[in-house]
Write a protein that holds these residues in place. Structure first.
Motif, PDB file in Angstrom:
ATOM      1  N   ILE A 141      29.525  30.867  34.197  1.00 35.92           N
ATOM      2  CA  ILE A 141      29.273  32.108  33.469  1.00 35.92           C
ATOM      3  C   ILE A 141      29.484  31.836  31.984  1.00 35.92           C
ATOM      4  O   ILE A 141      30.580  31.451  31.560  1.00 35.92           O
ATOM      5  CB  ILE A 141      30.202  33.243  33.936  1.00 35.92           C
ATOM      6  N   GLU A 210      24.769  31.105  34.567  1.00 40.52           N
ATOM      7  CA  GLU A 210      24.410  32.515  34.429  1.00 40.52           C
ATOM      8  C   GLU A 210      24.787  32.965  33.018  1.00 40.52           C
ATOM      9  O   GLU A 210      25.969  32.995  32.664  1.00 40.52           O
ATOM     10  CB  GLU A 210      25.118  33.365  35.475  1.00 40.52           C
ATOM     11  N   PHE A 217      31.065  39.008  29.697  1.00 42.94           N
ATOM     12  CA  PHE A 217      31.786  37.736  29.841  1.00 42.94           C
ATOM     13  C   PHE A 217      33.295  37.959  29.768  1.00 42.94           C
ATOM     14  O   PHE A 217      34.053  37.386  30.563  1.00 42.94           O
ATOM     15  CB  PHE A 217      31.318  36.769  28.757  1.00 42.94           C
ATOM     16  N   TRP A 220      34.492  39.355  32.929  1.00 46.19           N
ATOM     17  CA  TRP A 220      34.582  38.294  33.956  1.00 46.19           C
ATOM     18  C   TRP A 220      35.826  37.457  33.751  1.00 46.19           C
ATOM     19  O   TRP A 220      36.494  37.079  34.729  1.00 46.19           O
ATOM     20  CB  TRP A 220      33.318  37.442  33.883  1.00 46.19           C
TER      21      TRP A 220
END
Length: 225
Positions: A141, A210, A217, A220
């Protein structure tokens, strides 16, 4: 991502890949023009009935057929060297990603944050709604429009971390730390594979990035705590 009908390079997702595409296209134009000219000269010589058997040397001809190829080589060399220097440049990275190659999977670590590291394995072939040999259980990510530095190494044998859409291909070598910088300019999923023949399961260690918005972000990142 490459598909069956894709005969050209993948669409660029980074400024570096855009420059690589421009260089590829301009070089192909030069090669096509040279090929047309050579084919024309060959066909002209095969069909021409007039030959000069007494022509032994001509300095003007020798000068031009030496200088013209040199000019074409310089037209290719200068952009190529410029791109090589751009690929090695590291411009004040905002985020660092450590990448370790194993037989046969990848492990990642976000060194700017605490305790954010994971292994990335290929999803079994029996899984539905996934791309065969390309999807992984844990994606990388990364935020787009942010300068990212990747530190790449290996724990066993030589691997190669490759993402064609962003113009990245770096060897992962045991005992050595390679560094490369890149910037993703749009959101999406970007797939790659190990590009070094590293063993029996070489084709079963894919890479999946991704690219998301910076705010997502950070959300995450917080999910790991």
């Amino acid at each position: 991502m490459a598909s069956w009908s894709n005969l050209n390079l993948q669409n660029s997702s980074s400024p570096l890949m855009e420059n690589l595409l421009y260089f590829h296209d301009s070089t192909m134009v030069i090669i096509i023009l040279i090929s047309i000219f050579i084919l024309y000269m060959i066909s002209s010589n095969l069909t021409n009935k007039f030959y000069n058997f007494n022509l032994l040397e001509h300095q003007n001809i020798e000068f031009f057929w030496t200088m013209i190829p040199s000019i074409f080589l310089l037209m290719i060399a200068f952009p190529s060297l410029h791109l090589l220097y751009l690929m090695d440049e590291v411009n004040k990275p905002n985020l660092s990603l450590k990448i370790i190659g194993h037989q046969w999977y990848w492990s990642y670590e976000y060194s700017d944050f605490k305790n954010i590291k994971f292994d990335s394995y290929m999803i079994p072939l029996s899984s539905e709604n996934s791309f065969r040999l390309l999807d992984v259980d844990n994606r990388i990510i990364l935020p787009f429009n942010l300068q990212i530095r990747s530190l790449i190494s290996s724990s066993d044998t030589i691997h190669a971390w490759t993402i064609p859409a962003i113009g990245m291909k770096t060897d992962a070598m045991p005992g050595r730390l390679n560094q490369i910088s890149f910037l993703i300019n749009r959101p999406g999923l970007f797939y790659g594979q190990c590009s070094e023949i590293c063993g029996a399961n070489h084709s079963f260690m894919p890479i999946c990035i991704e690219s998301i918005n910076l705010n997502y972000f950070f959300k995450w990142i917080k999910s790991f705590n």
